[in-house]
Design a protein around this motif. Structure first.
Motif, PDB file in Angstrom:
ATOM      1  N   GLU A   1      -8.271   5.760   2.156  1.00  0.00           N
ATOM      2  CA  GLU A   1      -7.806   6.134   0.813  1.00  0.00           C
ATOM      3  C   GLU A   1      -8.275   5.098  -0.194  1.00  0.00           C
ATOM      4  O   GLU A   1      -8.389   5.376  -1.374  1.00  0.00           O
ATOM      5  CB  GLU A   1      -6.282   6.196   0.796  1.00  0.00           C
ATOM      6  CG  GLU A   1      -5.747   7.237   1.766  1.00  0.00           C
ATOM      7  CD  GLU A   1      -4.502   6.743   2.472  1.00  0.00           C
ATOM      8  OE1 GLU A   1      -3.631   6.168   1.787  1.00  0.00           O
ATOM      9  OE2 GLU A   1      -4.419   6.908   3.699  1.00  0.00           O
TER      10      GLU A   1
ATOM     11  N   GLU B   1       4.348   0.201   0.846  1.00  0.00           N
ATOM     12  CA  GLU B   1       4.667  -0.377   2.150  1.00  0.00           C
ATOM     13  C   GLU B   1       3.934  -1.716   2.296  1.00  0.00           C
ATOM     14  O   GLU B   1       2.730  -1.783   2.076  1.00  0.00           O
ATOM     15  CB  GLU B   1       4.205   0.592   3.245  1.00  0.00           C
ATOM     16  CG  GLU B   1       4.663   0.233   4.621  1.00  0.00           C
ATOM     17  CD  GLU B   1       4.275   1.318   5.635  1.00  0.00           C
ATOM     18  OE1 GLU B   1       4.696   1.216   6.781  1.00  0.00           O
ATOM     19  OE2 GLU B   1       3.525   2.260   5.273  1.00  0.00           O
ATOM     20  N   ASP B   2       4.653  -2.775   2.648  1.00  0.00           N
ATOM     21  CA  ASP B   2       4.029  -4.096   2.704  1.00  0.00           C
ATOM     22  C   ASP B   2       3.131  -4.207   3.934  1.00  0.00           C
ATOM     23  O   ASP B   2       3.579  -4.079   5.069  1.00  0.00           O
ATOM     24  CB  ASP B   2       5.105  -5.188   2.759  1.00  0.00           C
ATOM     25  CG  ASP B   2       4.473  -6.581   2.746  1.00  0.00           C
ATOM     26  OD1 ASP B   2       3.251  -6.685   2.513  1.00  0.00           O
ATOM     27  OD2 ASP B   2       5.218  -7.556   2.963  1.00  0.00           O
ATOM     28  N   VAL B   3       1.846  -4.470   3.699  1.00  0.00           N
ATOM     29  CA  VAL B   3       0.908  -4.538   4.813  1.00  0.00           C
ATOM     30  C   VAL B   3       1.095  -5.816   5.626  1.00  0.00           C
ATOM     31  O   VAL B   3       0.555  -5.945   6.712  1.00  0.00           O
ATOM     32  CB  VAL B   3      -0.564  -4.418   4.356  1.00  0.00           C
ATOM     33  CG1 VAL B   3      -0.755  -3.183   3.493  1.00  0.00           C
ATOM     34  CG2 VAL B   3      -1.026  -5.660   3.627  1.00  0.00           C
TER      35      VAL B   3
ATOM     36  N   LEU C   1       0.882  -1.166   0.000  1.00  0.00           N
ATOM     37  CA  LEU C   1       0.000   0.000   0.000  1.00  0.00           C
ATOM     38  C   LEU C   1       0.916   1.212   0.000  1.00  0.00           C
ATOM     39  O   LEU C   1       1.680   1.406   0.950  1.00  0.00           O
ATOM     40  CB  LEU C   1      -0.891  -0.007   1.243  1.00  0.00           C
ATOM     41  CG  LEU C   1      -1.753   1.237   1.492  1.00  0.00           C
ATOM     42  CD1 LEU C   1      -2.791   1.414   0.402  1.00  0.00           C
ATOM     43  CD2 LEU C   1      -2.423   1.157   2.854  1.00  0.00           C
ATOM     44  N   ASP C   2       0.887   2.001  -1.063  1.00  0.00           N
ATOM     45  CA  ASP C   2       1.844   3.094  -1.232  1.00  0.00           C
ATOM     46  C   ASP C   2       3.271   2.610  -0.997  1.00  0.00           C
ATOM     47  O   ASP C   2       4.078   3.274  -0.348  1.00  0.00           O
ATOM     48  CB  ASP C   2       1.529   4.241  -0.267  1.00  0.00           C
ATOM     49  CG  ASP C   2       0.255   4.957  -0.648  1.00  0.00           C
ATOM     50  OD1 ASP C   2      -0.091   4.935  -1.847  1.00  0.00           O
ATOM     51  OD2 ASP C   2      -0.392   5.519   0.252  1.00  0.00           O
TER      52      ASP C   2
END
Lengths: 252, 313, 283
Positions: A168, A71-73, A68-69
């Protein structure tokens, strides 16, 4: 357009039964992506992996990367609770909280972070109910139970509730499948408006709906991503045989 | 606008909440352990002194320190078995009525009324038994049965207060337990099973006796065992009507005594250490028996659930 | 094919007789219920007056008097038991329904089920061994411990059942809003289930409120006013028992009145619970 979400090698299981195999896909920011496929193809599981709701099911597990943007969730430091505040979700059947009024339902997610005065509650409720195109229908009964609304209104109430957390990304798991045609049209219209501000991912088994509202479409079959492309291309000139069979109604 | 999704280093309420509720769930296991420990440790002195002979000895006289559990064990099982003999046909009848015969609108109210029988406190049954049922037994039913005094069950003088009245009262008390469980398991019999029987030309009763009851038999057995367990531990009502005489007798007219009633009558007044310890040992025997009954019933009902749902859909 | 033959006639007759038998069984049960309740009402109503609720017991032969101390005592003893059993029971049920999987949860469920079948008098013995023998005297508190032991498994099992009726979609809606699981449990699960939870607690209170067996040698009895939890305390069930087995007619009358009060309480709680269960939205 930058990619809001990028999924790499995502697989998921229920107990020992695989539900998703090695999915790779990227969703551009401020667009609508439709996920289509026959029932049981893993499309719901896929969106539930994005906000890590899948892992809340007893025995369910997953592996892979969801960025997500960038960055690994799934990285160890991530708190799924904070993740879900950036990704709203709308479910197949409207599920307002039965003990709360319409206004309380809208602000249920905000109340978590801070206390709100009565006027603040009403202010927020108005703002998000307007965003969800429900305000005119409920403005006189904000303190009635959320369950007193019709199915279509309840679903828009749930959308308002999801929006109020200021996410978002909006994940929608067959949001219109339990609704009548008029309510469905309203929800679809709403998604077209919301696209200006949100990245939307809609699971649907209704191909007309996918064609009407989405920019890109992904076709899932038995847990695999078969094809992913611009919606127009998927529905007019798909490159895979299975996709063509499905969108022309030859199976599924 | 995009907040971090990283966990902050703060105290983890999520884990604390889960751990806290888990600890309170653990307290149930701890409670079980405490019960077992207290019963064993407090009955230790009695066991050391009398050993297993306690169970087979038939004399009970606390003043001269004679303690034999057999009359109480006998009385407990005898009344409970009799109660079961009376309650079982009635309970099955009620369950059949509620699942197969009664019009749908009547099922709810009748079922609720039968369940209310279970809600009436034991004491109220005792009071009713003492002042209403026992006189009826003494004046009408027992004199009639006394004609059959060649049977060991109907010997002696009709006293009213005794094993027979106690059994009838306990039967009424366990009736709702057995009938409501039987009813529930009979409901789970798939409609296709009943229709299969009807299509073969069975009468309604044949469908019940040859299809419905066999299909739900392990669940019904679970209910019966649960009811039997309740009967064994029934205290106040039995204490008030059984006559409280420690003896081993076949006659239903005679007074008897059960484990639970001797505890109710003598525990508060037991001053001698040995007497107290003996009473706790009786309580331990009752506890072990009811645990065994309950576990057996649970296992049967659990199997029934798996089996029922497995083939039901 | 012998349809209509002698064999069929007999089969049909058996069927009618057995089905009539089931009707009779149901009638017997309902008749017993009305007989017992009606009898208690007729015998007990004479004894119900203001004195019954406001006066202390009188010795044999002295007119008047009431069971005020026993009524208050029952409220205190049952109330303290509920204070111990309800929070623990509800929290344990939260664990079982929201997190409980695997061997630990199954064993808690199993032990709770088995403990629910322990005879009430055994709970009294345990409370005696735990509290009375250590404190050296009978006390209201020990009675509450005995009742709490009886209540705990009932509350756990009924609460877990109620939590299971909360649709999973509500939990997911809450989690998807970024509400942590523990707050989801409190704000959504507990709130949605609150009515059913109260019903279950009321039924558990009704169940133990009528018990005398575990109180006979824990709370014991008391002819006077006592509000101290470390002293023996009169309770309605124990008083009823003592009056019932006494040889005096005026005490018998009090026993019937006490029985009427107990039955009234139990019936009201049960009917309220039933009405609530019908009103509950959803299935």
């Amino acid at each position: 357009m930058t990619d809001k979400l990028k999924v790499e090698a995502l697989s998921a299981w229920f107990g020992n039964n695989p539900a998703l195999y090695d999915i790779n896909i990227a969703m551009p920011e401020k667009s609508v992506t439709a996920i289509i496929g026959p029932s049981g193809c893993g499309k719901s599981t896929f969106v539930r992996c994005l906000n890590r709701l899948h892992e809340e099911v007893p025995g369910a597990s997953s592996r892979g990367i969801v960025l997500l943007d960038g960055e690994d969730v799934y990285s160890p430091g991530v708190d799924p609770v904070l993740l879900r505040r950036r990704m709203g979700m709308i479910f197949q059947k409207p599920n307002p909280f039965p003990t709360m009024s319409i206004a309380q339902n809208v602000v249920a997610g905000i109340l978590l972070e801070r206390r709100m005065s009565k006027s603040e509650v009403e202010e927020s409720a108005e703002k998000y109910l307007k965003l969800a195109a429900l305000w005119d229908e409920v403005k006189d009964k904000l303190h009635k139970p959320g369950m007193s609304l019709s199915g279509g209104q309840q679903q828009r109430l749930c959308i308002a509730r999801a929006l109020a957390v200021e996410p978002e990304v909006l994940l929608a798991d067959e949001p219109a499948s339990a609704l009548d045609p008029i309510s469905t049209a309203k929800v679809e219209e709403l998604f077209m408006d919301l696209k200006e501000r949100y990245t939307i991912i809609v699971v649907t088994h209704n191909m007309q709906q996918a064609a009407r509202i989405s920019d890109k479409t992904a076709f899932f079959l038995t847990g695999k991503l078969v094809e992913y492309d611009a919606t127009a291309k998927i529905f007019t000139n798909p490159s895979r045989k299975e996709t063509e069979d499905y969108v022309t109604g030859r199976f599924g | 606008m995009a907040g971090s999704i990283k966990r902050s280093g703060k105290f983890d309420i999520e884990r604390a909440f889960r751990g806290g509720t888990a600890a309170l769930a653990l307290s149930v296991l701890v409670l079980g352990a405490i019960i077992v420990y207290e019963l064993f440790s407090s009955s230790g002195p009695a066991f050391d002194r009398f050993g297993f002979g306690f169970i087979t000895s038939r004399d009970w006289d606390p003043v001269s320190e004679l303690y034999g559990a057999l009359p109480f064990i006998w009385g407990t099982f005898y009344t409970s078995i009799l109660a079961l003999v009376i309650a079982l046909p009635l309970s099955l009848g009620i369950a059949v009525f509620l699942t197969e015969l009664a019009p749908v609108w009547l099922r709810g109210p009748i079922g609720f009324m039968v369940e209310l029988l279970a809600a009436i406190p034991s004491l109220v049954y005792g009071l009713w038994g003492l002042f209403v049922l026992a006189p009826i037994m003494q004046e009408h039913i027992q004199p009639f049965l006394a004609q059959y005094d060649y049977l060991p069950f109907f010997k002696g003088y009709p006293l009213g207060l005794g094993i027979m009245t106690a059994s009838v009262i306990v039967a009424i008390m366990i009736l709702p337990t057995i009938s409501s469980i039987s009813r529930e398991v009979m409901y789970t019999v798939p409609e296709t099973q009943r229709e299969g029987g009807l299509a073969l030309g069975m009468t309604r009763w044949e469908v019940v006796s040859k299809v419905v009851i066999p299909y739900s038999r392990s669940g019904i057995l679970g209910g019966v065992i649960l009811g039997f367990g309740r009967a064994l531990g029934e205290t106040m009502a039995v204490t008030m009507v059984i006559g409280n005489t420690p003896q081993i007798t076949m006659s239903l007219f005679d007074p008897g005594y059960t484990i639970a009633s001797v505890l109710a009558n003598e525990f508060a007044e037991a001053t001698e250490k040995v007497h107290l310890s003996v009473l706790v040992e009786l309580g331990l025997i009752l506890f072990v028996i009811s645990i065994l009954m309950n576990s057996a019933a649970k296992l049967l009902l659990w199997r029934m659930n798996r089996y029922g749902s497995g083939s039901g859909s | 094919m012998n349809g209509g033959g002698l064999g069929y006639g007999r089969r049909k007759l058996t069927g009618h007789v057995m089905m009539a038998g089931s009707l009779v069984a149901a009638c017997i049960a309902v008749a017993l219920l009305f007989w017992i309740i009606g009898y208690v009402f007729i015998k007990g109503i004479h004894g119900i007056n203001l004195d019954f609720f406001t006066e202390l017991p009188t010795p044999v032969g002295v007119e008047g008097g009431g069971l005020a101390n026993a009524i208050v005592g029952s409220i205190i003893v049952v109330g303290m038991a509920a204070l111990m059993a309800v929070p623990v029971g509800v929290a344990a049920a939260v664990y079982l329904s929201e997190y409980g999987r695997g061997l630990f949860a199954s064993s808690v469920r199993f032990v709770a089920d088995v403990l629910a079948g322990v005879p009430a008098i055994v709970a009294g013995i345990v409370a005696y061994a735990l509290v009375v023998s250590r404190m050296g005297r009978f006390s209201a508190f020990s009675g509450s411990v005995a009742l709490a032991i009886l209540m705990l498994p009932i509350i756990i099992r009924s609460s877990e059942e109620i939590f299971k009726t909360v649709p999973n979609t509500l939990r997911e809606a809450s989690l998807a809003l970024g509400i942590p699981r523990w707050r989801t449990v409190i704000k959504v699960v507990l709130r949605t289930a609150s009515g059913g939870l109260v019903t279950g607690i009321m039924l558990a209170v009704a169940r133990v409120g009528g018990e005398a067996a575990p109180l006979l040698f824990t709370a014991f009895s008391n002819s006077f006013w006592s509000l101290r939890p470390d002293q023996p305390m009169a309770t309605l069930p124990v008083q009823l028992f003592n009056y019932a087995i006494s040889p005096y007619d005026d005490w018998h009358e009090k026993a019937w009145a006490a029985a009427l009060v107990l039955i009234f309480m139990v019936l009201m709680l049960n009917i309220a619970a039933k009405m609530y269960a019908h009103r509950r939205p959803g299935r």
